[in-house]
Design a protein around this motif. Sequence first.
Motif, short mmCIF file in Angstrom:
data_model
loop_
_atom_site.label_atom_id
_atom_site.label_comp_id
_atom_site.label_asym_id
_atom_site.label_seq_id
_atom_site.Cartn_x
_atom_site.Cartn_y
_atom_site.Cartn_z
N GLN A 1 0.81 -1.22 0.00
CA GLN A 1 0.00 0.00 0.00
C GLN A 1 0.85 1.27 0.00
OE1 GLN A 1 -3.00 -0.12 -0.63
NE2 GLN A 1 -3.77 -2.11 0.03
N GLY A 2 2.11 1.16 0.32
CA GLY A 2 2.97 2.34 0.34
C GLY A 2 2.99 3.00 1.69
N LEU A 3 3.16 4.32 1.69
CA LEU A 3 3.31 5.08 2.92
C LEU A 3 1.98 5.68 3.35
CD1 LEU A 3 6.63 6.91 2.02
CD2 LEU A 3 6.37 4.84 3.37
N LEU A 4 1.76 5.69 4.65
CA LEU A 4 0.56 6.28 5.24
C LEU A 4 1.01 7.47 6.08
CD1 LEU A 4 -2.52 6.08 5.70
CD2 LEU A 4 -2.02 4.63 7.69
N LEU A 5 0.50 8.63 5.72
CA LEU A 5 0.95 9.87 6.33
C LEU A 5 -0.24 10.56 6.99
CD1 LEU A 5 3.52 11.80 6.33
CD2 LEU A 5 2.47 12.88 4.33
N SER A 6 -0.06 10.99 8.23
CA SER A 6 -1.05 11.83 8.91
C SER A 6 -0.43 13.20 9.07
CB SER A 6 -1.42 11.26 10.27
OG SER A 6 -2.25 12.14 10.98
N GLN A 7 -1.01 14.20 8.42
CA GLN A 7 -0.43 15.53 8.47
C GLN A 7 -1.52 16.60 8.59
OE1 GLN A 7 1.79 16.69 5.02
NE2 GLN A 7 0.01 16.70 3.69
N LEU A 8 -1.10 17.78 9.01
CA LEU A 8 -2.02 18.87 9.28
C LEU A 8 -2.47 19.54 7.99
CD1 LEU A 8 -3.08 20.09 11.96
CD2 LEU A 8 -1.37 21.88 11.69
N LEU B 1 -5.39 11.92 6.58
CA LEU B 1 -4.55 10.82 6.11
C LEU B 1 -4.28 10.94 4.62
CD1 LEU B 1 -6.17 7.79 8.00
CD2 LEU B 1 -4.28 9.26 8.73
N TYR B 2 -3.05 10.60 4.24
CA TYR B 2 -2.60 10.60 2.85
C TYR B 2 -1.86 9.31 2.56
CZ TYR B 2 -3.39 15.69 2.90
OH TYR B 2 -3.94 16.94 2.99
N ARG B 3 -2.01 8.83 1.34
CA ARG B 3 -1.17 7.72 0.85
C ARG B 3 -0.12 8.30 -0.06
NH1 ARG B 3 -4.78 2.78 -1.33
NH2 ARG B 3 -2.71 2.05 -1.90
N VAL B 4 1.11 7.85 0.14
CA VAL B 4 2.24 8.34 -0.65
C VAL B 4 2.89 7.15 -1.37
CG1 VAL B 4 4.44 9.56 -0.63
CG2 VAL B 4 2.63 10.22 0.98
N ASN B 5 3.05 7.29 -2.68
CA ASN B 5 3.73 6.27 -3.47
C ASN B 5 5.23 6.40 -3.22
OD1 ASN B 5 5.04 4.81 -5.56
ND2 ASN B 5 3.21 4.98 -6.85
N PRO B 6 5.88 5.38 -2.65
CA PRO B 6 7.30 5.50 -2.33
C PRO B 6 8.21 5.55 -3.56
CG PRO B 6 6.54 3.28 -1.87
CD PRO B 6 5.33 4.07 -2.23
N ASN C 1 7.54 7.32 -6.54
CA ASN C 1 7.58 8.64 -7.18
C ASN C 1 7.13 9.79 -6.29
OD1 ASN C 1 4.78 8.32 -7.06
ND2 ASN C 1 4.60 7.70 -9.21
N GLY C 2 6.73 9.50 -5.06
CA GLY C 2 6.32 10.56 -4.14
C GLY C 2 4.92 11.09 -4.38
N HIS C 3 4.16 10.47 -5.32
CA HIS C 3 2.80 10.95 -5.57
C HIS C 3 1.96 10.79 -4.31
CE1 HIS C 3 -0.98 11.77 -7.56
NE2 HIS C 3 -1.47 10.65 -7.07
N ARG C 4 1.25 11.85 -3.95
CA ARG C 4 0.48 11.89 -2.71
C ARG C 4 -1.01 11.96 -3.03
NH1 ARG C 4 1.85 16.91 0.92
NH2 ARG C 4 0.49 17.93 -0.60
N ARG C 5 -1.80 11.13 -2.35
CA ARG C 5 -3.25 11.13 -2.55
C ARG C 5 -3.93 11.25 -1.19
NH1 ARG C 5 -7.37 7.18 -3.20
NH2 ARG C 5 -5.88 5.46 -3.05
N ARG C 6 -4.83 12.21 -1.10
CA ARG C 6 -5.53 12.45 0.16
C ARG C 6 -6.65 11.44 0.34
NH1 ARG C 6 -7.48 18.47 2.14
NH2 ARG C 6 -8.15 17.91 4.26
N LEU C 7 -6.69 10.81 1.53
CA LEU C 7 -7.71 9.80 1.82
C LEU C 7 -8.89 10.37 2.60
CD1 LEU C 7 -5.50 6.74 2.88
CD2 LEU C 7 -6.44 7.27 0.63
N THR C 8 -8.64 11.31 3.49
CA THR C 8 -9.72 11.83 4.34
C THR C 8 -9.76 13.35 4.25
OG1 THR C 8 -8.34 12.02 6.33
CG2 THR C 8 -9.42 9.90 5.93
N HIS C 9 -10.91 13.91 4.56
CA HIS C 9 -11.09 15.35 4.58
C HIS C 9 -11.71 15.74 5.91
CE1 HIS C 9 -10.19 16.15 0.27
NE2 HIS C 9 -10.58 14.89 0.15
N CYS C 10 -10.99 16.52 6.68
CA CYS C 10 -11.42 16.94 8.02
C CYS C 10 -11.64 15.73 8.93
CB CYS C 10 -12.69 17.79 7.95
SG CYS C 10 -12.56 19.23 6.86
N GLY C 11 -10.80 14.70 8.77
CA GLY C 11 -10.99 13.46 9.52
C GLY C 11 -10.49 13.51 10.95
N ARG C 12 -9.44 14.33 11.22
CA ARG C 12 -8.86 14.47 12.55
C ARG C 12 -8.19 13.18 13.02
NH1 ARG C 12 -12.28 18.38 16.43
NH2 ARG C 12 -10.12 18.80 17.02
N TYR C 13 -7.48 12.51 12.12
CA TYR C 13 -6.77 11.27 12.47
C TYR C 13 -5.30 11.61 12.66
CZ TYR C 13 -11.03 9.27 10.48
OH TYR C 13 -12.33 8.96 10.19
#
Length: 752
Positions: A353-360, A372-377, A379-391
């Motif tokens: 699944q790659g990298l799981l990032l929790s950031q502000l 939460l974001y998923r990051v492809n290790p 190429n560094g492509h970042r995809r946002r998983l949640t919106h206003c999730g507070r995780y």
Amino acid sequence: MARALLFIALLSLAAAPRAAVFDPDLHWFSLASEHFIVHYHEGEGTLAHQTLAIAEGVHRRLSQEFRWTPRGRTEIVLSDQADLANGYATPLPANRIVLFATSPRDVMDHSTWFELLITHEYAHILHLDKAEGFPRWFRKVFGRFLLFFPNLLQPAWYVEGLATYYETDPQRGLGRGQSTAFDMLMRMEVAAGVKPLKQINQRVASWPAGQVPYLYGVSFYQFLAERHGGRRIRQWVDEYSDNIIPFRLSANARRVTRRTSAQLYDEFEQYLVEKYRPQLAAIRAAGVVSGKPLSHHGYATALPRVAADGTVYYIRADGRRRARLMALAPGAPQSRPLTKVTVVAALDSHPEQGLLLSQLELCRATRWYFDLYRVNPANGHRRRLTHCGRYRAAAWSPSGHRIAAVANGLGNNRLVLLDQEGQELDTLWQGTAGEIVLGLDWAPNGDELVAAVWREQGGWNLEAFSLRERRWHPLTADSALERDPRYSADGRSVLFSADYGGVYNLRRLDRASGAITTLSNVEGGAFAPSQGTAGGPIYYAGYHADGYNLYRLDAPLAQPPRPLAGPTALAGSAPASPTTDEVRPYAPWRGLLPRWWLPHLVAEHDDRYEIGLITSGWDALQRHSYALTAAYDIEQDLALGALDYVYNRWRPALRLHASRWNDFYRQGKTLRRIRHADTLEAELGYPWLRFDHRWSAHLGLIQERKSDAWTAPGVGALADTEDNVLGLALSYDSTHFPPLAISRAEGRNITL
């Protein structure tokens, strides 16, 4: 002229987009006790009552320490719009405190985090509000004007240090002034050389940057109490509270200690050396065991995570550019950047699944929430998983089909289960007030989770959460601070960091026997251990005088820690419930009453004598703010002045300006003509804000009129003029100004 004003006004406004300080869609209420009035929004009713109970107890204690009680009630605003535990206090235009109703995202020494926060901020109010002598007399006449608050006009380390000193309770083991973390920071300051007085009197960008006022400040007041007696702190505050001339620091030091500021600081520096050099000597005598440094960025480099293939991922925040997620492949000469990141709360990796990032990130332009974001290790492509999730903590399941996360809200934590796309599936556990969960990791066998958990009756300990039983099981039970748990690759042990013996070092807990071994012996601190393969090297974030760096430990120790004390109940008794008024809808009008004024006086030649006043104000939620100058020319019998007003609850925000000033035209010293210059302005501003870039649109209207108010005999009249301009501004700003850079390091600012 109006066109030029419009261009300048819109350009400056577009370059600094505004958003409502508090979400305009929230409904607010007010609840008052004897010394406080708390403003809170829906969902915070219970917390509002708790706040008043704690605040009244803090007032009883600290008002005696400061020998001061503010006039009127101190206003407290409770905001659940940020996932960062913080707050601020100001005596202007009234005594007001803003508290972010969220638990800390880092392990720290505290009773209830909210008690510590209220204590710190109310200490600010008592300190900054206090005035004696001339400042107190001037305040009775002119009100709450900046220059009549002497304690507000001194270096930040005096102000923040005092509040940190009073938040600290060594007997209960609470507060930053006695914490292992602050001990680590100052120990390494001594190792590298204590910063000079002329540096800490200013804003410090070099490490430890924003911590400097708190760190040096609390240490200074502890020195003052230990070497000169506790009464000197009261005297220090009392003597400065009658200063009508700002920044008379050395005079205050002489009155209290009979030493100049420089002499006193030299004594303070020697005190620090005598306190911390023995600690360093003891660590070195036992034999330093630390890893090999793999990075040299310093500052806030953190969160190493090792993948199964040996690649190490970590966050580089070097103070010179935006923070970046980095990858260091096995055998690679240096790490490579993957993607820019913001304030990072958690990082995890999965082979598929790659990298799981929790950031502000900014939510609805007013809320700072972790997502939460998923990051492809690759190429560094970042995809946002949640919106206003507070995780703010998250971990992949071993299969990669599920995510366990800690959700934050209204000061409480929930343990939740999400699918791989970030959709919430189930609540596994609901925490109560005061329970905090940090540093989540999923066991390789998929049966349990591990985290650092704080509870009132035990402080910080490691606990395992059984997914089958849906309950926590303690792994440690002692008075130390355990943090950053991470399963070993085979799941047989848990690596973590703990402050056994007063220093944060790497530890290993055997899951079968419960035995704990110490793996490092560092001078600074060792945090966030991660191991890619069973028996492989351990990567961690190590602290030194220049901040944090990535380290690899190939040959760890294997010795038991010093004997540990049992768990202690850190929280005090529940505060008594104060008598309160009935709950009322929030009303801003009382907060808008003018709290200060200064005279407006202008005298020019023999034909212009203006008298008037200047004032301003804004309510606690900053929905309304205004600035007013009202004047009268007694020689020419003309009224003039200006009014600026901002209504910041709409989307977009509204700004209005109206003014009348007089232009005087002379021939030599003889007055020939007076013309009114009338200006009306209206502007709507709508921001679209993100953490790393800002869009804003502004629609503005200006009307400028000029007309004769008076002409000398024989002087012909000039025709009235009127200029009306409508304009639109659109701006984009992604500039970033790192603390160690002398100018913007990256980004662009475009205005149309």
